[in-house]
Design an enzyme around this catalytic site. Structure first.
Site, PDB file in Angstrom:
ATOM      1  N   GLY A 103       2.352 -25.528  57.359  1.00 35.31           N
ATOM      2  CA  GLY A 103       3.535 -26.240  57.835  1.00 35.31           C
ATOM      3  C   GLY A 103       3.368 -27.741  57.903  1.00 35.31           C
ATOM      4  N   SER A 155       2.142 -29.615  55.722  1.00 30.74           N
ATOM      5  CA  SER A 155       2.250 -30.230  54.404  1.00 30.74           C
ATOM      6  C   SER A 155       3.576 -29.954  53.693  1.00 30.74           C
ATOM      7  CB  SER A 155       1.094 -29.742  53.502  1.00 30.74           C
ATOM      8  OG  SER A 155      -0.146 -30.168  53.996  1.00 30.74           O
ATOM      9  N   THR A 156       4.458 -29.163  54.281  1.00 30.70           N
ATOM     10  CA  THR A 156       5.700 -28.817  53.580  1.00 30.70           C
ATOM     11  C   THR A 156       6.573 -30.038  53.319  1.00 30.70           C
ATOM     12  OG1 THR A 156       6.691 -28.218  55.713  1.00 30.70           O
ATOM     13  CG2 THR A 156       5.796 -26.431  54.379  1.00 30.70           C
ATOM     14  N   HIS A 187     -10.576 -22.888  53.986  1.00 31.80           N
ATOM     15  CA  HIS A 187     -10.135 -22.063  52.860  1.00 31.80           C
ATOM     16  C   HIS A 187     -10.436 -22.717  51.517  1.00 31.80           C
ATOM     17  CE1 HIS A 187      -7.037 -19.816  55.598  1.00 31.80           C
ATOM     18  NE2 HIS A 187      -8.292 -19.486  55.834  1.00 31.80           N
TER      19      HIS A 187
END
Length: 222
Positions: free
Chosen positions: A141, A143-144, A211
């Site tokens: 969220g 980086s959206t 990740h």
């Protein structure tokens, strides 16, 4: 706050000043209340206007702005929130599951009314001031707004990039970088692969990209 866009000045470390800096960081967002009344003057509801986060170009979103979240208080505001805070306003209705196959909720999107938003900023500043080892844990969220899509959102109105490598840091990235520079934020656990914290000036040594990273061959995305 600095006059330069997407920059945050954290030099004044008092709680009130930090709250104001965090509030001012929401550059260009100047929401205001619109109160709806019937012919007798009775107030029925309110919505947020003048905020780019509320796109009223679609009828669905106009309807959404008249509705509020229905959920347990602690789910809306957390353990440290005040019980008189208003429920978040629905800014986009989406009856699809946010995460199909999981114990999930609908993919509606929400915003706060100005008063509650201001109180939450003050509470956040208070928590940060009291913290001895403040750590950020962020997901998709953050980086959206840069044009990188996330998994759970169903909003098709966000900007899209030809390549995620073209993405630039959002204001949230820059605020976290500023908090770190002034000693408030000690570490950042980043679930994304996009390298936007580094582009915002956050040092690699205090960043854990759990990740993997698109920009670091030694930490591949798997």
């Amino acid at each position: 706050a600095s006059s330069q866009p997407n920059r945050v000045d954290m030099s004044d470390k008092t709680t009130d000043s930090l709250a104001q800096q965090l509030a001012n960081a929401r550059v260009g967002l100047k929401p205001r209340n619109t109160v709806f009344t019937d012919e007798r003057g009775n107030v029925h509801m309110e919505r947020i206007t003048g905020d780019p986060l509320v796109d009223e170009r679609k009828t669905e979103e106009k309807k959404a702005s008249q509705e509020r979240m229905k959920a347990p208080w602690i789910h809306m505001h957390g353990r440290l929130g005040a019980k008189n805070w208003a429920a978040p306003i629905i800014t986009k209705v989406c009856n699809e599951d946010a995460r199909p196959g999981y114990n999930t909720c609908k993919a509606h999107e929400y915003n706060e009314d100005p008063e509650t938003f201001s109180e939450k900023i003050k509470k956040l500043a208070e928590i940060i001031q009291k913290s001895k080892r403040c750590i950020a844990y962020t997901g998709a969220g953050i980086s959206t707004a840069s044009g990188i899509a996330d998994y759970a959102s169903r909003d098709s109105g966000r900007p899209k990039l030809m390549s995620p490598f073209d993405a630039q840091p959002t204001l949230a990235h820059r605020v976290l970088a500023a908090l770190h520079k002034e000693g408030f934020l000690k570490n950042w656990i980043q679930q994304n692969h996009d390298g936007l914290p580094q582009k915002a000036g956050y040092p690699q040594k205090d960043l854990n990209e759990i990740h993997g990273s698109w920009d670091d061959p030694s930490n591949p995305v798997v």
